[in-house]
Structures are given as C-alpha cells and as structure tokens.
Design a protein around this motif. Sequence first.
Motif, PDB file in Angstrom:
ATOM      1  N   VAL A  35      -5.076  -9.629   8.246  1.00 19.34           N
ATOM      2  CA  VAL A  35      -4.606  -8.500   9.061  1.00 19.34           C
ATOM      3  C   VAL A  35      -3.815  -7.522   8.192  1.00 19.34           C
ATOM      4  O   VAL A  35      -4.013  -6.302   8.272  1.00 19.34           O
ATOM      5  CB  VAL A  35      -3.762  -9.002  10.259  1.00 19.34           C
ATOM      6  N   GLU A  36      -2.930  -8.038   7.346  1.00 19.84           N
ATOM      7  CA  GLU A  36      -2.144  -7.164   6.463  1.00 19.84           C
ATOM      8  C   GLU A  36      -3.058  -6.348   5.556  1.00 19.84           C
ATOM      9  O   GLU A  36      -2.862  -5.131   5.411  1.00 19.84           O
ATOM     10  CB  GLU A  36      -1.183  -8.014   5.612  1.00 19.84           C
ATOM     11  N   ASP A  37      -4.047  -7.003   4.957  1.00 15.56           N
ATOM     12  CA  ASP A  37      -4.983  -6.302   4.069  1.00 15.56           C
ATOM     13  C   ASP A  37      -5.746  -5.213   4.814  1.00 15.56           C
ATOM     14  O   ASP A  37      -5.904  -4.089   4.322  1.00 15.56           O
ATOM     15  CB  ASP A  37      -5.988  -7.282   3.457  1.00 15.56           C
ATOM     16  N   THR A  38      -6.219  -5.553   6.013  1.00 10.89           N
ATOM     17  CA  THR A  38      -7.010  -4.602   6.809  1.00 10.89           C
ATOM     18  C   THR A  38      -6.183  -3.383   7.201  1.00 10.89           C
ATOM     19  O   THR A  38      -6.629  -2.237   7.052  1.00 10.89           O
ATOM     20  CB  THR A  38      -7.573  -5.296   8.063  1.00 10.89           C
ATOM     21  N   LEU A  39      -4.963  -3.617   7.704  1.00 12.14           N
ATOM     22  CA  LEU A  39      -4.121  -2.502   8.131  1.00 12.14           C
ATOM     23  C   LEU A  39      -3.644  -1.665   6.949  1.00 12.14           C
ATOM     24  O   LEU A  39      -3.553  -0.439   7.052  1.00 12.14           O
ATOM     25  CB  LEU A  39      -2.945  -3.012   8.960  1.00 12.14           C
ATOM     26  N   GLU A  40      -3.368  -2.306   5.826  1.00 17.55           N
ATOM     27  CA  GLU A  40      -2.976  -1.545   4.633  1.00 17.55           C
ATOM     28  C   GLU A  40      -4.124  -0.647   4.169  1.00 17.55           C
ATOM     29  O   GLU A  40      -3.907   0.519   3.804  1.00 17.55           O
ATOM     30  CB  GLU A  40      -2.569  -2.495   3.506  1.00 17.55           C
ATOM     31  N   ILE A  49       3.026  -9.432   8.743  1.00 15.86           N
ATOM     32  CA  ILE A  49       2.403 -10.055   9.908  1.00 15.86           C
ATOM     33  C   ILE A  49       2.803 -11.526   9.966  1.00 15.86           C
ATOM     34  O   ILE A  49       2.781 -12.222   8.953  1.00 15.86           O
ATOM     35  CB  ILE A  49       0.865  -9.943   9.857  1.00 15.86           C
ATOM     36  N   ASP A  50       3.144 -11.991  11.167  1.00 11.06           N
ATOM     37  CA  ASP A  50       3.458 -13.406  11.401  1.00 11.06           C
ATOM     38  C   ASP A  50       2.585 -13.881  12.560  1.00 11.06           C
ATOM     39  O   ASP A  50       2.711 -13.383  13.677  1.00 11.06           O
ATOM     40  CB  ASP A  50       4.934 -13.574  11.741  1.00 11.06           C
ATOM     41  N   CYS A  51       1.714 -14.833  12.270  1.00  9.49           N
ATOM     42  CA  CYS A  51       0.815 -15.374  13.300  1.00  9.49           C
ATOM     43  C   CYS A  51       1.209 -16.791  13.720  1.00  9.49           C
ATOM     44  O   CYS A  51       0.377 -17.560  14.201  1.00  9.49           O
ATOM     45  CB  CYS A  51      -0.629 -15.347  12.802  1.00  9.49           C
TER      46      CYS A  51
END
Length: 103
Positions: A35-40, A49-51
Amino acid sequence: MKHVRLAALIAASAAALAACSVNLTASPESIATTVEDTLEEQFGIRPVIDCGEEPIDLVVDNTVVCALSTEDDPTIYDTDVTFTEVDGTDYSIDIAVAQEPRA
C-alpha cells in the motif's frame, strides 16, 4: 454391496476435503508495504501504513482496514484495502482512503 459403500465413502471424503480449502495469507507488514509503495507512486508522498498484527487472508473481495498517517502528521485515516485478484501469493488490490480522520 461393498463397492457401493466404498464409492460412497470416497465421494463423501472428496466433498469434505473440498469444503476444507486453505486460504493463503500474507503478513500485515507486506500488505502495508504494498500500500505504501502504491500510494507513493500515485501521489509522490510515502505514507505510513499499519495493517495490524494478524496474518491477512488472500481472498478476492477480502477487505482489510489499515491505518494511514504520514511522518509529518500523526492524524490517522482508515484505509480500506480490498483484494481484487488473487493468484497464489500474487495479488492486486484496490485502496480507498477515508476522507475524514478517525474519531
């Protein structure tokens, strides 16, 4: 008569095994990194992000609620991560960030 019973037992066993399918999982850290990679990549800012801590089932339409913040702003936003395609441990996701922060 024994052949009929054996066939019935085999059919019942096959049905029971089919009902007990095992879902593959991924660590919450690996999902968070995705998610972090995608949003960046999309917005030019890397979020935090904390899942959670529990393994996440890799199943189509499974939605996990993660927490999104940034290094500069500790405000937390719910982020729904939904698996749209799953092939073994390969997956595609849809990400939806809440418009309002957590209360």
